[in-house]
Enzyme design. Sequence first.
Site, PDB file in Angstrom:
ATOM      1  N   ARG A  26      -0.491   8.745   1.574  1.00  0.00           N
ATOM      2  CA  ARG A  26      -1.777   9.266   1.299  1.00  0.00           C
ATOM      3  C   ARG A  26      -2.078  10.889   1.368  1.00  0.00           C
ATOM      4  O   ARG A  26      -2.685  11.187   0.537  1.00  0.00           O
ATOM      5  CB  ARG A  26      -2.534   8.802   2.627  1.00  0.00           C
ATOM      6  CG  ARG A  26      -3.773   8.072   2.181  1.00  0.00           C
ATOM      7  CD  ARG A  26      -4.301   7.316   3.318  1.00  0.00           C
ATOM      8  NE  ARG A  26      -4.350   6.023   3.175  1.00  0.00           N
ATOM      9  CZ  ARG A  26      -4.683   5.184   4.031  1.00  0.00           C
ATOM     10  NH1 ARG A  26      -5.334   5.364   5.251  1.00  0.00           N
ATOM     11  NH2 ARG A  26      -4.743   3.844   3.781  1.00  0.00           N
ATOM     12  N   HIS A  85      -8.687   9.960   2.531  1.00  0.00           N
ATOM     13  CA  HIS A  85      -8.247   8.764   1.951  1.00  0.00           C
ATOM     14  C   HIS A  85      -8.471   9.156   0.240  1.00  0.00           C
ATOM     15  O   HIS A  85      -9.357   9.887  -0.204  1.00  0.00           O
ATOM     16  CB  HIS A  85      -9.075   7.471   2.240  1.00  0.00           C
ATOM     17  CG  HIS A  85      -8.510   6.405   1.525  1.00  0.00           C
ATOM     18  ND1 HIS A  85      -8.419   6.105   0.237  1.00  0.00           N
ATOM     19  CD2 HIS A  85      -8.011   5.362   2.071  1.00  0.00           C
ATOM     20  CE1 HIS A  85      -7.675   4.863   0.086  1.00  0.00           C
ATOM     21  NE2 HIS A  85      -7.649   4.151   1.326  1.00  0.00           N
ATOM     22  N   ARG A  99      -1.060   9.215   8.926  1.00  0.00           N
ATOM     23  CA  ARG A  99      -0.697   7.680   9.170  1.00  0.00           C
ATOM     24  C   ARG A  99      -0.401   6.958   7.879  1.00  0.00           C
ATOM     25  O   ARG A  99      -0.948   7.347   6.843  1.00  0.00           O
ATOM     26  CB  ARG A  99      -2.134   7.217   9.848  1.00  0.00           C
ATOM     27  CG  ARG A  99      -1.996   5.736   9.991  1.00  0.00           C
ATOM     28  CD  ARG A  99      -3.274   5.518  10.654  1.00  0.00           C
ATOM     29  NE  ARG A  99      -4.630   5.611   9.738  1.00  0.00           N
ATOM     30  CZ  ARG A  99      -5.081   4.493   8.791  1.00  0.00           C
ATOM     31  NH1 ARG A  99      -4.120   3.486   8.706  1.00  0.00           N
ATOM     32  NH2 ARG A  99      -6.169   5.013   8.078  1.00  0.00           N
ATOM     33  N   GLU A 131       0.714  -1.179   0.081  1.00  0.00           N
ATOM     34  CA  GLU A 131      -0.078  -0.010  -0.153  1.00  0.00           C
ATOM     35  C   GLU A 131       0.836   1.378   0.053  1.00  0.00           C
ATOM     36  O   GLU A 131       2.186   1.021   0.214  1.00  0.00           O
ATOM     37  CB  GLU A 131      -0.783  -0.051   1.226  1.00  0.00           C
ATOM     38  CG  GLU A 131      -1.853  -1.021   1.198  1.00  0.00           C
ATOM     39  CD  GLU A 131      -3.105  -1.046   2.131  1.00  0.00           C
ATOM     40  OE1 GLU A 131      -2.848  -0.448   3.201  1.00  0.00           O
ATOM     41  OE2 GLU A 131      -3.810  -1.871   2.418  1.00  0.00           O
ATOM     42  N   HIS A 170     -10.935  10.242   6.366  1.00  0.00           N
ATOM     43  CA  HIS A 170     -10.849   8.943   6.597  1.00  0.00           C
ATOM     44  C   HIS A 170     -10.208   8.689   7.992  1.00  0.00           C
ATOM     45  O   HIS A 170     -10.926   7.700   8.700  1.00  0.00           O
ATOM     46  CB  HIS A 170      -9.948   8.452   5.418  1.00  0.00           C
ATOM     47  CG  HIS A 170      -9.641   6.960   5.599  1.00  0.00           C
ATOM     48  ND1 HIS A 170     -10.543   6.039   5.524  1.00  0.00           N
ATOM     49  CD2 HIS A 170      -8.499   6.290   5.772  1.00  0.00           C
ATOM     50  CE1 HIS A 170     -10.047   4.714   5.667  1.00  0.00           C
ATOM     51  NE2 HIS A 170      -8.866   4.947   5.785  1.00  0.00           N
TER      52      HIS A 170
HETATM   53  C1  SIN Z   1      -7.058   0.974   2.566  1.00  0.00           C
HETATM   54  O1  SIN Z   1      -7.407  -0.246   2.578  1.00  0.00           O
HETATM   55  O2  SIN Z   1      -6.775   1.793   1.674  1.00  0.00           O
HETATM   56  C2  SIN Z   1      -7.449   1.695   3.982  1.00  0.00           C
HETATM   57  C3  SIN Z   1      -6.494   1.012   4.896  1.00  0.00           C
HETATM   58  C4  SIN Z   1      -6.226   2.048   5.864  1.00  0.00           C
HETATM   59  O3  SIN Z   1      -6.898   2.961   6.251  1.00  0.00           O
HETATM   60  O4  SIN Z   1      -5.147   2.110   6.284  1.00  0.00           O
END
Ligand code: SIN
Length: 559
Positions: free
Chosen positions: A270, A230, A364, A115, A329
């Site tokens: 993010r 997000h 975060r 991610e 988010h």
């Molecule tokens: C996501 O799956 O993009 C969200 C996971 C998160 O908020 O860390």
Amino acid sequence: MAELDVLVVGSGVAGLSAAVRLAGSARRSVGVLTKAELEQSATRWAQGGVAAVLSSDEDSTDLHMADTIAAGAGLCDMDAVRILVNEGPLRVEELVALGAVFDREAGGTFARAREGGHSTARVLHAGGAATGAEVERALVGALEQSAAAIYERWFALDLLVDGGTCVGVSALDPEGALHEVLARNVVLATGGAGQLYAVTTNPPEATGDGIAMALRAGVPVADVEFMQFHPTALHHPAMPRPLLSEALRGHGALLRDVLGERFVDELSPRDVVSRAMAERMATQHADHLWLDATALEAFEERFPTLAASIAEAGLDPGRDWLPIAPAAHYLSGGVLTDLDGATALPALWAAGETACTGVHGANRLASNSLLEGMVFGARLADAIAAGRSKAEPTGAMAALWGSGSGVPCLVVSELAGEGLRPHAGGSSLADLGEGGEAATGGKDRTSTPELRSRLQDAMTAGAGVVRSGSSLHDAEVALEEVSRLASQPGQGEIVNLVTVARALLGSARMREESRGAHGRSDFPETSEAWRRRIVHARHIPGVQVGSDVQLGGAGRRAR
Ligand code: SIN
């Protein structure tokens, strides 16, 4: 009502991790109080997963730590992050032993996703992208066998404080009757405050209740200007907004602007991606951009829950680019704690999104939130079991007492919670968002949904991905009208939202720089002078509150 050893307010991963540990191995009488049903928490909506480096991995905890610190943009507490990455793997193993089922490769090893902000694939997941629901299922199952009391559809109003110690909470039962729930320890684990915004991935319950309770009691609250957006929420009328997990970008999905061009590294943290999107949407006069997942193989098998919600929106990820826009988010800040979840008020603890342990800093890292709840929920349980009740000068808390080499604190004594309290009258259930006129109980009243949407519109316009001094000021003005109308019975959640919004706006106005999730169009650079945590507080023994703040002019400046 008998006094409990521990009362946990909230039922997400952090609160339940603490409750299960205390009620099981430590055999304390533990109660869990939640304003909805046990399973109904923000945890249930978490998709991506749990970032953790297991002993069999080629990855390293040092690398996980470095990624977390890089995402946190200068405000992470190093000791807290070290604990997070070191203790996380053990907590994952315990969760598996409780019955949580994570996805595995054909050979039996845990499947991993990559991610944004992670330098390698290290995110464990369940049900493709339904990890939170699986974690919640395992913890609720364990709790139901061990808790002394479960208060569902109860609404906690305020902390009860006696002789400088927290002794419980005042709360409304499902019929609206007022009670004092007494406990030798209280754990605030009520989740975040995504409902501050009109567009959010958070459920209706995410109204910042625990943070507002702390603010009203003068307990230090920090880093609340860092509301994380997000980048890839589906642009669709459904609320909460369906999330398109970062794992899609980790698997190769691309971001495209209105012209179909790529414009940012899809695997950046993010805050970087959301800001690039906000800027592109502004220059292209667009209310959404695109996520192109058409080249992903085996979409339905790998992401079954996402495939279902995309199909519900009438889209086919193999054929259509998916419309996306940033959505509120995760609140990176919250009630300031030491390394064991203790707050500055004796016998009051905080964990999960409600807390500011310092692990997230200004932004975060993806999939560190379930991990934080598990790790620090367990640590506070162990500290309570060991008989501790007071904070120690460790972690993010250390700087309040002038010790430690961590991020310095800038203490603000103008309290966001001043002069506004949830009224004991009215029904707690009516406050849960759907109430309308029944919620307000009087024909001259402004309904709860209307107040909520006025507040959300003001925050969305004034304190979104990119803010400015004047947009924040406008939001503050709009908020005061909501605040006046919220001082009626039955508006407990609105009072809490206003309280947290005031703190967020105050900090965001003060922070004259851009850092992490806080982007200012009038101060686009990061400033070393602002490598500080803004803390809203009162009554901290040994700390002269306000001594580090200079008031005056349009804003307040760090010395
Ligand atoms: C996501 O799956 O993009 C969200 C996971 C998160 O908020 O860390």
